[in-house]
Design an enzyme around this catalytic site. Structure first.
Site, PDB file in Angstrom:
ATOM      1  N   LYS A 141       0.878  -1.215  -0.078  1.00 15.60           N
ATOM      2  CA  LYS A 141       0.076  -0.022   0.133  1.00 15.60           C
ATOM      3  C   LYS A 141       0.747   1.250  -0.282  1.00 15.60           C
ATOM      4  O   LYS A 141       0.608   2.349  -0.709  1.00 15.60           O
ATOM      5  CB  LYS A 141      -0.890  -0.167   1.433  1.00 15.60           C
ATOM      6  CG  LYS A 141      -0.393  -0.146   2.588  1.00 15.60           C
ATOM      7  CD  LYS A 141      -1.559  -0.181   3.636  1.00 15.60           C
ATOM      8  CE  LYS A 141      -1.059  -0.611   4.781  1.00 15.60           C
ATOM      9  NZ  LYS A 141      -0.651  -2.115   4.908  1.00 15.60           N
ATOM     10  N   THR A 142       2.006   1.289   0.706  1.00 17.00           N
ATOM     11  CA  THR A 142       2.970   2.452   0.664  1.00 17.00           C
ATOM     12  C   THR A 142       3.321   2.968  -0.766  1.00 17.00           C
ATOM     13  O   THR A 142       3.335   3.918  -1.220  1.00 17.00           O
ATOM     14  CB  THR A 142       4.024   2.396   1.631  1.00 17.00           C
ATOM     15  OG1 THR A 142       3.542   2.188   3.014  1.00 17.00           O
ATOM     16  CG2 THR A 142       4.763   3.297   1.552  1.00 17.00           C
ATOM     17  N   GLU A 185      -2.881   6.581   1.930  1.00 18.74           N
ATOM     18  CA  GLU A 185      -2.502   5.269   2.428  1.00 18.74           C
ATOM     19  C   GLU A 185      -3.341   4.881   3.573  1.00 18.74           C
ATOM     20  O   GLU A 185      -3.631   5.617   4.739  1.00 18.74           O
ATOM     21  CB  GLU A 185      -1.133   5.149   3.035  1.00 18.74           C
ATOM     22  CG  GLU A 185      -0.646   3.667   3.506  1.00 18.74           C
ATOM     23  CD  GLU A 185       0.635   3.435   3.677  1.00 18.74           C
ATOM     24  OE1 GLU A 185       0.998   2.452   4.527  1.00 18.74           O
ATOM     25  OE2 GLU A 185       1.335   4.031   3.058  1.00 18.74           O
TER      26      GLU A 185
END
Length: 479
Positions: A141-142, A185
């Site tokens: 996700k980052t 995020e």
């Protein structure tokens, strides 16, 4: 815990114009105090509220470049969390998860009958005012958030974003823009991502993690389904991994834009090859070639991340070709296969990976990128509880390394009953698979061992969500 929204019928997607301006904010003129203002996410939100016309104050025991920048922009910032910056005119107090109920600032807010909320809740309120994109997933996700933010910014859009790491190309981990788009995020820990209000929800994958919070995989799937269902009926959009069985299970029965190699994927790729350690491919949208993509970061997992970022950029109004061009120039976030330097003609890399799947795909990517004589992985387990719950998976995930070096566990949120599962036991379990592994407790001892062991042509990677990066930094800085 926020209530899990009921599943509703999805409606056709209506995209926001790529050039739409940000609306007027309800926070304009409000006095908002941030307890723990120095963190990446909190500082990003504080800057966004400043730019919306809010009057911002905040405290953090560890002042840093983010707090200095906020002070220069007009925020009142202090090192002392004693409650003196909260008074009768304060409209809202926001705190990080690290600020506990007995903190003096929370006590002051309660004594003055001032509302106080957590970071994730405020993030959701700010997102609700804009065209929000929430990027969730057990892994990736980052990087996917960074790729999307970079594509929008490089493509001439003026987005706001909050990424869970420093991204050099973005000038940090957060930005306050004047456009309508807000990319964030979305962390699943403690179900905090259920406070968000995304128009576009991206789910990179779903796996067993944070079992101290969720208990089992079924509860994790339920939470990710609830996150997807936060998207509105009118204009909502969900993007997910077509090749991830748990994502399929979690999102079954609802409309999803699928990304991957599966036959029914809406976004896929052909002609995929590795060039100079990084993937390139022709990207398909609806079975037709929409654009070409050449990545600047290694690993097939980043091909998935990149195509999800492209799909999300298109949902924001960007042309696929433009999105792919800019995603391809993304060079990564800090602690994501970050090259620190060299020691004794061996490359030293640092990575945040702390889950078995992350470790396996990262080691594979590093082998493709560097083709080392030997790959030595210095892995610092993150939490005794995670090590215990995923011990069998941890034992099998280091296959692409030639040796595993294990400092002591980085312990946070651990119960005493978990303490017996540590690095010594993990080393023993790894050796049972035929993989060389040794437990070396402290960083000084790790440093001494690596200085004796590393040879020209080797690759050393420090991995973990704790402070193991210090080992690699010390090596290259003393070279």
């Amino acid at each position: 815990m926020p209530a899990l929204p009921a599943t509703t019928t999805r409606q056709p997607v209506v995209y926001r114009s790529i050039d739409a301006p940000a609306p007027r904010s309800k926070f304009t003129g409000k006095r908002v105090h941030f307890a723990g203002i120095g963190g990446c996410g909190m500082a990003g939100l504080a800057q966004i509220l400043l730019d919306c016309g809010a009057i911002v104050s905040g405290t953090d025991p560890s002042l840093n470049p983010r707090t200095f920048a906020l002070a220069a922009a007009g925020a009142t910032v202090s090192r002392d969390q004693d409650g003196t910056l909260i008074n009768g005119q304060t409209d809202l107090v926001v705190r990080t998860a690290a600020v506990k109920d007995d903190n003096a600032e929370i006590a002051t807010a309660e004594r003055l009958d001032k509302p106080h909320t957590k970071y994730a809740e405020l993030l959701g309120e700010v997102m609700a005012e804009r065209f929000g994109v929430g990027v969730a997933g057990t892994h990736g996700k980052t990087t996917t958030t960074g790729m999307l933010a970079h594509a929008l910014l490089a493509g001439g859009v003026d987005p706001s974003f909050v990424v869970g790491a420093t991204v050099p190309q973005l000038g940090g981990g957060s930005r306050s823009g004047h456009g309508a788009h807000f990319v964030a995020e979305a962390c699943e820990y403690d179900r905090s991502f259920l406070h968000l209000r995304p128009a576009v929800a991206v789910i990179t994958n779903v796996e067993a993690d944070h079992l101290d919070c969720y208990g089992n995989l079924d509860n994790i799937k339920t939470a990710f389904r609830a996150f997807a269902d936060l998207t509105p009926d009118d204009g909502g959009h969900v993007i997910a991994n077509a090749d991830d069985a748990h994502s399929r299970d979690a999102l079954g029965g609802r409309t999803v834009t699928w990304v991957g190699e599966a036959d029914d994927a809406d976004w896929s790729w052909v002609n995929a090859t590795v060039d100079a350690g990084c993937w390139k491919a022709d990207i398909l949208q609806g079975g037709e070639i929409a654009c070409g993509l050449r990545l600047s970061v290694p690993g097939k997992h980043n091909l998935y991340n990149a195509v999800m970022a492209i799909s999300a950029a298109v949902a924001c109004g960007m042309e696929p070709r433009v999105a792919a061009e800019h995603v391809g120039t993304f060079r990564g976030a800090d602690r994501r296969m970050t090259h620190l330097g060299r020691f004794n003609e061996a490359d030293v890399v640092d990575d945040y990976g702390h889950h078995p799947t992350e470790i396996a795909v990262t080691l594979d990517a590093l082998r493709q990128r560097y083709r080392p004589r030997r790959l030595i992985c210095v892995f610092q387990p993150h939490q005794h509880s995670r090590t215990r719950q995923l011990l069998a998976d941890f034992a099998r995930c280091f296959g692409d390394s030639d040796e595993v070096v294990l400092p002591d566990v980085y312990s946070v949120r651990d119960d005493p009953e978990d303490k017996f599962v540590g690095s010594a036991l993990l080393a023993e379990e790894i050796r049972k698979t035929g993989q060389p592994a040794r437990h070396i407790g402290g960083f000084d001892d790790c440093d001494a061992y690596l200085r004796e062991t590393l040879q020209p042509g080797d690759l050393c990677v420090t991995m973990g969500a704790g402070d193991v990066h210090v080992v690699g930094e010390t090596l290259v800085n003393d070279e």
